[in-house]
Design an enzyme around this catalytic site. Structure first.
Site, PDB file in Angstrom:
ATOM      1  CG  MET A   1      35.003  50.499  67.155  1.00 61.55           C
ATOM      2  SD  MET A   1      33.967  51.189  68.464  1.00 61.55           S
ATOM      3  CE  MET A   1      35.025  52.444  69.116  1.00 61.55           C
ATOM      4  CB  CYS A   2      34.237  49.702  61.578  1.00 64.68           C
ATOM      5  SG  CYS A   2      34.728  47.965  61.611  1.00 64.68           S
ATOM      6  N   GLY A   3      35.303  52.647  61.558  1.00 60.25           N
ATOM      7  CA  GLY A   3      35.083  54.044  61.220  1.00 60.25           C
ATOM      8  C   GLY A   3      34.986  54.213  59.713  1.00 60.25           C
ATOM      9  NE  ARG A  32      33.507  54.668  64.928  1.00 58.97           N
ATOM     10  CZ  ARG A  32      32.566  54.360  65.827  1.00 58.97           C
ATOM     11  NH1 ARG A  32      32.535  55.005  66.991  1.00 58.97           N
ATOM     12  NH2 ARG A  32      31.669  53.436  65.586  1.00 58.97           N
TER      13      ARG A  32
END
Length: 291
Positions: A1-3, A32
């Site tokens: 995920m991650c943003g 995110r």
């Protein structure tokens, strides 16, 4: 995920608003990456001075203990030391001997780098991001899927002066790459694959490559899927792997260039309705620099 978010300002008139704009972008990317967040911001600096961002506890007395030539500003769990460039080696030696509990998160003439566990909006508020000014910044919201939720594992990662990297994706050969880089003098403080990617770019730059050349080489030497946003003293760059399975969108106007993992991270920017909005192509380096 991650943003991931990034903002590079072309218009000096927006520089006092940089922190506030990036803080809003980070908050939008909370879902995110809700477990930790961090950002690097490039503000004022002088060629004869160095900034060291240090993370840890009991920070108030550190600058005083280092002597009158060194000043410090404490922001929550981080301390930014400003020192004469010629004092860097002695300051690092003192920290290693007298305060080995502290970690240096970033160094350079202009970079300040902060990261902590918690919701992105709360992390930005703890460090006063909304009140910071500068020319450009990058940020990251993390959802740890392959490691523990720790401050050390949060992004950005910095392995070179005024250089940092945020990453969305996963590298499969980071262990073997780490073994190649450590004998070259690249030091790592975590097991995070993103720190290895940052170290790889630092090594390539030391070997004489330009930032664009270093990123292009990573397409061959790094195995996995990734979107990188890299901050430097003069600007920032973006690269997606050849498959480009991670989302990314960019917007450019006469006033700024912005990056977000999703378009909704950009909608609060001034003049976004007139921006050229595009998806960065796979395996293509995008770079912008001041001047």
């Amino acid at each position: 995920m991650c943003g991931i978010v990034g903002l590079f300002l072309k218009d000096p008139g927006l520089e006092p608003r940089l922190g506030a704009l990036v803080a809003d972008m980070l908050a939008v990317m909370t879902d995110r990456g809700p477990d930790s967040a961090g950002f690097a911001i490039y503000g004022d600096g002088r060629p004869d001075q160095l900034k060291l961002t240090i993370r840890g506890a009991d920070l108030e007395s550190v600058a005083e203990a280092l002597g009158p030539k060194i000043t410090g500003v404490v922001r929550d769990t981080h301390l930014v030391l400003t020192l004469p460039l010629v004092e860097e080696a002695s300051v690092r030696a003192w920290l290693a001997t007298e305060r080995p509990d502290l970690a240096v998160t970033g160094s350079g003439q202009r970079i300040e780098l902060y990261k902590e566990v918690g919701l992105p909006g709360a992390v930005a508020e703890r460090f006063g991001l909304a009140g910071m000014s500068g020319t450009h910044a990058i940020g990251h919201t993390r959802m740890a899927t392959e490691s523990a939720v720790t401050t050390a594992g949060a992004h950005p990662f910095s392995t070179g002066a005024d250089q940092c990297l945020v990453h969305n994706g996963s590298l499969s050969n980071h262990r073997s790459l780490r073994r190649r880089l450590e004998p070259q003098g690249i030091d790592f403080s975590t097991d995070n694959d993103s720190e290895v990617a940052a170290g790889y770019l630092t090594w390539r730059l030391r070997e004489g490559a330009s930032l664009s050349q270093a990123l292009e080489s990573s397409l061959t030497d790094l195995d996995g899927f990734f979107t990188f946003v890299v901050g430097t003293e003069n600007g920032f760059a973006v690269l997606r792997d050849p498959i480009a399975c991670k989302p990314a969108v960019m917007a450019e106007t006469d006033s700024y260039v912005a990056f977000g993992s999703e378009y909704r991270a950009l909608v609060g920017l001034p003049g976004i309705e007139a921006a050229r909005v595009f998806e960065p192509e796979p395996a293509r380096v995008y770079a912008w620099e001041r001047n």
